[in-house]
Design an enzyme around this catalytic site. Structure first.
Site, PDB file in Angstrom:
ATOM      1  N   GLU A  44       1.264  -1.258  -0.108  1.00 18.64           N
ATOM      2  CA  GLU A  44       0.118   0.297  -0.569  1.00 18.64           C
ATOM      3  C   GLU A  44       0.803   1.642   0.085  1.00 18.64           C
ATOM      4  OE1 GLU A  44      -4.289   0.178   1.234  1.00 18.64           O
ATOM      5  OE2 GLU A  44      -3.301   1.208   3.524  1.00 18.64           O
ATOM      6  N   LYS A  53       0.349   4.688   1.236  1.00  6.91           N
ATOM      7  CA  LYS A  53       0.068   5.114   1.914  1.00  6.91           C
ATOM      8  C   LYS A  53       1.128   6.004   3.079  1.00  6.91           C
ATOM      9  CE  LYS A  53      -2.476   3.651   6.728  1.00  6.91           C
ATOM     10  NZ  LYS A  53      -2.312   2.145   7.293  1.00  6.91           N
ATOM     11  N   LYS A  91      -7.941   2.689  -2.103  1.00  9.87           N
ATOM     12  CA  LYS A  91      -8.486   2.176  -1.559  1.00  9.87           C
ATOM     13  C   LYS A  91      -8.689   3.622  -0.679  1.00  9.87           C
ATOM     14  CE  LYS A  91      -7.949  -0.017   2.541  1.00  9.87           C
ATOM     15  NZ  LYS A  91      -6.385   0.221   2.931  1.00  9.87           N
ATOM     16  N   GLU A 139     -14.602  -4.697   2.221  1.00 12.72           N
ATOM     17  CA  GLU A 139     -13.698  -5.171   3.514  1.00 12.72           C
ATOM     18  C   GLU A 139     -15.048  -5.224   5.048  1.00 12.72           C
ATOM     19  OE1 GLU A 139     -11.109  -2.449   4.615  1.00 12.72           O
ATOM     20  OE2 GLU A 139     -12.428  -2.103   6.456  1.00 12.72           O
ATOM     21  N   ASN A 185     -10.683  -6.878   7.789  1.00 12.91           N
ATOM     22  CA  ASN A 185      -9.455  -5.983   8.251  1.00 12.91           C
ATOM     23  C   ASN A 185      -9.052  -5.982   9.810  1.00 12.91           C
ATOM     24  OD1 ASN A 185      -8.146  -3.707   8.588  1.00 12.91           O
ATOM     25  ND2 ASN A 185      -9.915  -1.820   7.761  1.00 12.91           N
ATOM     26  N   GLU A 197      -6.171  -7.292   5.530  1.00 14.42           N
ATOM     27  CA  GLU A 197      -5.937  -6.722   6.119  1.00 14.42           C
ATOM     28  C   GLU A 197      -5.045  -6.296   7.263  1.00 14.42           C
ATOM     29  OE1 GLU A 197      -9.693  -5.384   3.022  1.00 14.42           O
ATOM     30  OE2 GLU A 197      -8.696  -4.197   4.405  1.00 14.42           O
ATOM     31  N   SER A 198      -4.100  -5.204   7.105  1.00 13.25           N
ATOM     32  CA  SER A 198      -3.695  -4.172   8.594  1.00 13.25           C
ATOM     33  C   SER A 198      -3.298  -5.538   9.682  1.00 13.25           C
ATOM     34  CB  SER A 198      -4.971  -3.998   9.507  1.00 13.25           C
ATOM     35  OG  SER A 198      -5.561  -2.601   7.883  1.00 13.25           O
TER      36      SER A 198
HETATM   37  O1  LIG Z   1      -4.490   3.207   9.207  1.00 12.71           O
HETATM   38  C1  LIG Z   1      -5.036   4.030   9.497  1.00 12.71           C
HETATM   39  O2  LIG Z   1      -4.592   4.670  10.691  1.00 12.71           O
HETATM   40  C2  LIG Z   1      -6.293   4.289   9.423  1.00 12.71           C
HETATM   41  C3  LIG Z   1      -7.381   5.093  10.210  1.00 12.71           C
HETATM   42  C4  LIG Z   1      -8.691   4.958  10.137  1.00 12.71           C
HETATM   43  C5  LIG Z   1      -9.563   4.503   9.129  1.00 12.71           C
HETATM   44  C6  LIG Z   1      -8.695   3.342   8.321  1.00 12.71           C
HETATM   45  C7  LIG Z   1      -7.337   3.598   8.353  1.00 12.71           C
HETATM   46  N1  LIG Z   1      -6.444   2.798   7.361  1.00 12.71           N
HETATM   47  C8  LIG Z   1      -7.141   2.171   6.268  1.00 12.71           C
HETATM   48  C9  LIG Z   1      -6.024   0.712   5.912  1.00 12.71           C
HETATM   49  O3  LIG Z   1      -7.168   0.160   5.580  1.00 12.71           O
HETATM   50  C10 LIG Z   1      -5.400   0.293   6.438  1.00 12.71           C
HETATM   51  O4  LIG Z   1      -4.613   0.924   5.473  1.00 12.71           O
HETATM   52  C11 LIG Z   1      -4.286  -1.269   5.486  1.00 12.71           C
HETATM   53  O5  LIG Z   1      -5.094  -1.482   5.801  1.00 12.71           O
HETATM   54  C12 LIG Z   1      -3.102  -0.842   5.716  1.00 12.71           C
HETATM   55  O6  LIG Z   1      -3.433  -1.423   6.870  1.00 12.71           O
HETATM   56  P1  LIG Z   1      -1.378  -1.167   7.677  1.00 12.71           P
HETATM   57  O7  LIG Z   1      -0.365  -2.904   7.299  1.00 12.71           O
HETATM   58  O8  LIG Z   1      -1.511  -1.092   9.159  1.00 12.71           O
HETATM   59  O9  LIG Z   1      -1.101  -0.179   7.312  1.00 12.71           O
END
Ligand SMILES: O=C(O)c1ccccc1NCC(=O)[C@H](O)[C@H](O)COP(=O)(O)O
Length: 251
Positions: free
Chosen positions: A54, A56, A115, A159, A180, A210-211
């Protein structure tokens, strides 16, 4: 509050308020999408863990912001073996833009996920991408938006974070579902979320974790729990993105 009447973190309330204000594109898009399934199969066949890396630049839960050229970041992620890319287009809280996505998609040959916090059909028409994210928690007419996305040629990734949202995603006809691990109500991350929901996902669905994935051990944990692919942002954006992606694709 979200559609279920549940309390949301202030940052997420702010994200949704901004999303409600954003208009869509001027013309209906029609996408000749790069196949996500083919990209996953290609990664599997040459021994890479399928990772959606991602782009980001920042987020409500990240300190600081990365101002590198998004195309350079994206190309470095592909060099590290990313099967696909996810590109934030949300400007106010994540530093993304539709222009960045368009430039990235023109520069790479892997599928690109948009995204964002898409709430209306018109918002699908902002920019072309191969996949679009639809967040079950925030979309009332999920079937309608899944169909609208497919009609334009997008591959919608729906999601979910709960069993009830999974049921809605399946009823809406989603072929790609992402669980997520980040609770968008509280912004807390728990990899156990994926593990508890994955067993209930139909076999014919392509399932993405995810995440919250931060280490090779996390990758192996999500794969053991049934992830066909992983969506990873923060841990890739922190430092050398090529090396970071490689660490995950070779986990
Ligand atoms: O990532 C955030 O801080 C966030 C805050 C509020 C709403 C959504 C958010 N993230 C969106 C996502 O789903 C993530 O960017 C994506 O899944 C990647 O997650 P990560 O690997 O933990 O950065």
């Amino acid at each position: 509050m979200d559609a279920n009447g549940e309390e949301l973190a202030p940052a997420v309330r702010s994200i949704l308020a901004a999303a409600r204000e954003r208009s869509g594109g001027e013309e209906r898009v029609s996408v000749d999408a790069r196949s996500f399934e083919d990209a996953l199969a290609a990664a599997e066949s040459d021994g890479r863990v399928p990772v959606i890396a991602e782009v980001k630049p920042t987020s409500p839960t990240t300190d600081g912001r990365r101002d590198d050229d998004p195309v350079a970041l994206a190309s470095a992620m592909v060099e590290g073996g990313a099967a696909a890319l996810s590109v934030l287009t949300e400007p106010a809280h994540f530093g993304g833009s539709p222009e960045s996505l368009a430039r990235i998609r023109a520069a790479v040959d892997v599928p690109v996920l948009r995204k964002d916090f898409i709430l209306t059909e018109a918002q699908l028409d902002l920019v072309e991408s191969d996949l679009v994210l639809l967040i079950a928690r925030f979309v009332d007419d999920l079937s309608g938006l899944v169909s609208a996305a497919e009609d334009r040629g997008f591959q919608p990734l729906v999601e979910v974070h709960t069993r009830a949202e999974l049921d809605r995603a399946v009823e809406a006809g989603a072929d790609l579902i992402g669980v997520n691990n980040r609770d968008l109500g509280k912004l807390e991350v728990d990899l156990g979320t994926f593990e508890s929901i994955a067993p209930h996902v139909p076999d014919d669905v392509t399932l993405i974790a995810e995440s919250g994935v931060g280490s090779a051990a996390d990758v192996r944990r999500m794969r053991s729990a049934g992830a066909d692919a992983l969506l990873i942002g923060s841990a890739i954006m922190d430092g050398d993105v090529t090396a970071n992606v490689r660490r995950f694709t070779t986990a």
